[in-house]
Design an enzyme around this catalytic site. Structure first.
Site, mmCIF file in Angstrom:
data_model
loop_
_atom_site.group_PDB
_atom_site.id
_atom_site.type_symbol
_atom_site.label_atom_id
_atom_site.label_comp_id
_atom_site.label_asym_id
_atom_site.label_seq_id
_atom_site.Cartn_x
_atom_site.Cartn_y
_atom_site.Cartn_z
ATOM 1 N N ASP A 264 0.822 -1.205 0.000
ATOM 2 C CA ASP A 264 0.000 0.000 0.000
ATOM 3 C C ASP A 264 0.859 1.261 0.000
ATOM 4 O O ASP A 264 1.822 1.381 0.770
ATOM 5 C CB ASP A 264 -0.903 -0.006 1.242
ATOM 6 C CG ASP A 264 -1.740 1.243 1.366
ATOM 7 O OD1 ASP A 264 -2.574 1.474 0.476
ATOM 8 O OD2 ASP A 264 -1.555 1.985 2.346
ATOM 9 N N GLU A 301 1.588 -0.078 -4.895
ATOM 10 C CA GLU A 301 0.729 1.061 -5.192
ATOM 11 C C GLU A 301 1.555 2.303 -4.926
ATOM 12 O O GLU A 301 2.176 2.430 -3.867
ATOM 13 C CB GLU A 301 -0.504 1.093 -4.297
ATOM 14 C CG GLU A 301 -1.425 2.270 -4.628
ATOM 15 C CD GLU A 301 -2.142 2.855 -3.429
ATOM 16 O OE1 GLU A 301 -3.003 3.729 -3.634
ATOM 17 O OE2 GLU A 301 -1.841 2.464 -2.287
#
Length: 612
Positions: A264, A301
């Site tokens: 993330d 990401e």
């Protein structure tokens, strides 16, 4: 499946010789293990460098415990495998070797073959558990999915949360089914031929239940992130932090047989050491992959458009396998919806949509009006298989005031066009749960914190965030249970009109993606993109194994007649999003042939031809 030689050396590890405890606490003078509940035992640990270690037969699998630091602070285990009473309760000793795996023949999924279905465990099914997902796996296989991606499952406060507020990275959420439930899900996925991607959060930990400060300097105030203090990857005592994170990654891949990790928001990871933590983590995962003899991937990401993330180490990069390409989504959404709030102000031109198809990144060093500086780097040398693209995901839906999906603003014709753009693109496609049948349920941000001051801060933060986007309207209460319940999927819609027609179209697109070599093997060398700017039509020619496909995307509201590019000859139509079986107004059916002359495209449609 080969058994790994790597073993986790943190937390509580039971064996016939007794449970061994190891905790990183460099600043503590003394550390003891204190039994909780019926287990009133105390085990003083001895120091080994920056760690405290001990072993005792008094603690067995199932027993609950906490660490006592310097005789004053009683805290759960930073590497807890299970938190049966939530983030503030004691940790539990877990025997992770007793599960009877049935995936010995599982050989994994190559990166090129990933067709990813992102889901949130708590809202994907009415039960909101790992076990309930197992009942849906056959549906996902029939849809054409090759991998499911779970939003973060590390123990978080309460029972309603996106997962990014987790505070126990080693403990699967107890209300989802805990460690046993997650293993059962992964095992069932492998039996169905599905890979499992797990979303992990190494850029921050949530505030509630975060007791790591008591043990060691896991965080630093040298950098600031949107979530507060940064994780300490390059300061004093950072070796222990790096070990904690890399071990966590290997823990999911070995003890839970997960196939890939989605990291993330790596733009919230700050590390100026000679060997970046992303490189260290990727190298450890790839070494494990070699040992196990099956693919293991690390997918990032990132908001940076930094190609170094996926550039091999020997060429100066971090060596991750792939990353999300947000620009593809932004270009697609901004052009079709006309939205210009916030970062969408950087997008909206048809030419940018063409760039997204050609390169993945739209911003590769150009000036960004939103950021007020140059942004990004070029992906010209990166294989298309290293970029994941999407039209919807948890962020791009949930980070809107009401969590509304694309179906709230696009027509049925446009939704089919968007699906074709993502799935037939040269990149790896990802869809968000329910997208395939036009699920109308929103996916707003939700939490269930126990701290009223924190709840107020979350509410205030959401209002301030949306104010910068100039979005209007009421924001659902993140703490409200109704907000969470509204996000649950209505699976009965799959069998109803018009949802079932959209679902059938997704199935057909995934079938083409899996079966046709030009679509199955992403390559820049075999892909040509032509743009007709006035008509707002994008044409993609893809070739592999002596087979040529022509994919035409009409992004305009009018019919368009264009020459069919590609080698001379006759072409057979394979699919047309405007055809009646998919819910369109009607067009020549699949099987229709055309020469390299004019073809008619319906408004907001996608058509695929194959050279005969």
């Amino acid at each position: 499946m080969t058994a790994p030689s790597w073993q986790l050396d943190l937390g509580a590890t039971p064996s016939p010789a007794g449970t061994r405890f190891r905790v990183w606490a460099p600043r503590a003078k003394t550390v003891s293990v204190i039994g909780a509940g019926e287990t009133a035992h105390e085990l003083p640990l001895h120091r080994e460098g920056e760690y405290f270690v001990g072993q005792s037969t008094d603690f067995r699998a199932g027993d609950r415990y906490r660490y006592l630091l310097d005789g004053t602070l009683l805290r759960p285990d930073p590497a807890s495998r299970c938190q049966p009473e939530g983030v503030h309760g004691p940790s539990q000793v877990v025997d992770l070797t007793g599960f009877a795996w049935s995936d010995a023949d599982w050989r994994g999924i190559d990166l090129t073959d990933l067709i990813t279905y992102e889901l949130h465990v708590g809202t994907f099914t009415p039960a909101g558990t790992f076990a309930a997902i197992i009942e849906e796996l056959e549906y996902l296989v029939e849809l054409g999915i090759t991998a499911i991606e779970l939003m973060p499952v590390g123990q978080f406060p309460g029972s309603r949360n996106w997962g990014y507020d987790g505070v126990y990275p080693y403990a699967p959420q107890h209300s989802y089914g805990g460690h046993a439930g997650l293993k059962q899900l992964v095992d069932a996925c492998h039996r169905k031929g599905l890979a499992v991607v797990l979303d992990v959060v190494y850029n921050h930990l949530g505030p509630e239940g975060n007791y790591l400060h008591a043990f060691a300097p896991y965080f630093t105030d040298r950098y600031r992130t949107p979530w507060g203090e940064a994780v300490n990857f390059d300061g004093p005592y950072s070796d222990g932090v790096r070990h904690y994170v890399v071990a966590n990654a290997l823990h999911w891949l070995t003890e839970y047989h997960v196939d890939a990790l989605r990291l993330d928001a790596i733009h919230g990871i700050f590390d100026f050491s000679p060997r970046h933590i992303l490189r260290e983590l990727a190298e450890a995962v790839h070494e494990l992959s070699e040992e196990l003899g099956r693919p293991l991937q690390v997918i990032a990401e990132s908001d940076l458009n930094d190609v170094r993330t996926i550039t091999p180490v020997d060429r100066g990069g971090h060596g991750l396998d792939a990353q999300w390409a947000d620009d593809f989504h932004h270009a697609l959404r901004a052009f079709l919806t006309g939205e210009r709030q916030g970062y969408y102000g950087d997008f909206g031109a048809f030419s940018q949509l063409v760039t997204a198809f050609r390169e993945g990144f739209v911003y590769s060093g150009q000036y960004s009006p939103f950021r007020k500086r140059r942004h990004g780097s070029s992906t010209a040398t990166a294989p298309p298989r290293q970029l994941l693209v999407f039209a919807q995901n948890h962020d791009q839906i949930g980070n809107r005031p009401r969590g509304d999906r694309l179906g709230a603003v696009l027509t049925a014709d446009q939704l089919r066009l968007v699906a074709a753009a993502v799935i037939l693109s040269p990149y790896l496609p990802l869809i968000f749960m329910g997208e395939e049948y036009g699920e109308p349920a929103p996916f707003p941000y939700f939490v269930s914190h126990g701290d009223s001051a924190l709840v107020d801060a979350v509410r205030r933060g959401r209002r301030e965030e949306f104010a910068t986007f100039a979005w209007q309207g009421e924001i659902p209460d993140p703490q409200g249970e109704a907000t969470f319940r509204a996000a649950r999927l209505d699976r009965t819609l799959r069998d109803r009109e018009p949802h079932c027609r959209l679902l059938a179209f997704y199935r057909e697109l995934f079938r083409l993606r899996r079966e046709l070599p030009p679509l199955r093997r992403p390559s820049r060398a075999g892909t040509g993109i032509t743009a007709f700017g006035r008509e707002q039509v994008l044409v993609m020619v893809r070739s592999a194994d002596a087979e040529t496909l022509v994919c035409l995307f009409n992004f305009s509201a009018g019919e368009q007649a264009l020459p069919l590019p590609g080698p001379a000859g006759r072409y057979r139509k394979l699919v047309d999003s405007a055809a009646e079986p998919w819910g369109g107004a009607g067009s020549p059916a699949a099987g229709h042939t055309a020469a390299t002359a004019l073809v008619l495209l319906a408004p907001f449609s996608a058509v695929v031809y194959r050279k005969e």
